[in-house]
Design a protein around this motif. Structure first.
Motif, short mmCIF file in Angstrom:
data_model
loop_
_atom_site.label_atom_id
_atom_site.label_comp_id
_atom_site.label_asym_id
_atom_site.label_seq_id
_atom_site.Cartn_x
_atom_site.Cartn_y
_atom_site.Cartn_z
N GLY A 279 82.34 -9.38 49.25
CA GLY A 279 81.26 -9.41 48.28
C GLY A 279 80.21 -10.45 48.60
O GLY A 279 79.03 -10.25 48.34
N ILE B 87 76.84 -8.27 48.46
CA ILE B 87 76.15 -8.19 47.17
C ILE B 87 74.74 -8.72 47.34
O ILE B 87 74.54 -9.85 47.80
CB ILE B 87 76.92 -8.97 46.08
N PRO C 183 78.74 -11.18 36.71
CA PRO C 183 78.93 -9.79 37.19
C PRO C 183 79.51 -9.71 38.60
O PRO C 183 80.35 -8.86 38.88
CB PRO C 183 77.51 -9.21 37.15
N ALA C 184 79.11 -10.60 39.48
CA ALA C 184 79.62 -10.57 40.85
C ALA C 184 81.09 -10.99 40.89
O ALA C 184 81.87 -10.42 41.66
CB ALA C 184 78.79 -11.49 41.74
N LEU D 262 83.30 -10.58 38.43
CA LEU D 262 84.07 -9.46 37.90
C LEU D 262 84.16 -8.32 38.91
O LEU D 262 85.22 -7.70 39.06
CB LEU D 262 83.45 -8.97 36.59
N ALA D 263 83.07 -8.03 39.59
CA ALA D 263 83.06 -6.93 40.56
C ALA D 263 84.00 -7.22 41.74
O ALA D 263 84.79 -6.35 42.13
CB ALA D 263 81.65 -6.70 41.07
N THR D 264 83.93 -8.41 42.28
CA THR D 264 84.76 -8.71 43.45
C THR D 264 86.24 -8.81 43.10
O THR D 264 87.08 -8.35 43.86
CB THR D 264 84.30 -10.00 44.15
N CYS E 297 87.73 -7.29 40.56
CA CYS E 297 88.20 -5.93 40.26
C CYS E 297 88.50 -5.19 41.57
O CYS E 297 89.55 -4.54 41.70
CB CYS E 297 87.17 -5.16 39.45
N PHE E 298 87.59 -5.30 42.52
CA PHE E 298 87.81 -4.67 43.82
C PHE E 298 89.03 -5.26 44.51
O PHE E 298 89.83 -4.54 45.11
CB PHE E 298 86.57 -4.83 44.71
#
Length: 86
Positions: free
Chosen positions: A35, A39, A60-61, A63-65, A67-68
């Protein structure tokens, strides 16, 4: 008859162990590193407290990373379990 056949095909449940935890941590580190380089806007608001501990990521970054990373880790753990490595 069908019920006993289905119960016979269910694999043994996966027990948590330190190895499982280490795999999940490594998967999350890989996802965060991925990320960091992919990103486009990693520090979008809302900001997190002490963002320097999170690589300059906004919420947001992060949470995104993560989750991935959990999806990646779960896939690795379940794949290794189905191969019989755990």
């Amino acid at each position: 008859m069908l019920t006993t056949t289905l119960l016979a095909t269910v694999p043994a449940p996966l027990e948590w162990s330190p190895t499982v935890g280490i795999i999940m941590v490594i998967a999350n580190i890989i996802a965060i590193a991925f990320g960091k380089f992919t990103i486009q806007y990693p520090n979008v608001e809302p900001a997190v407290p002490a963002a320097n501990f999170f690589g300059g990521f906004g919420l947001p970054a992060i949470l995104a990373t993560t989750c991935f990373g959990h999806i990646l880790g779960a896939g690795i753990i379940l794949g290794l379990h189905n191969l019989g490595r755990f």
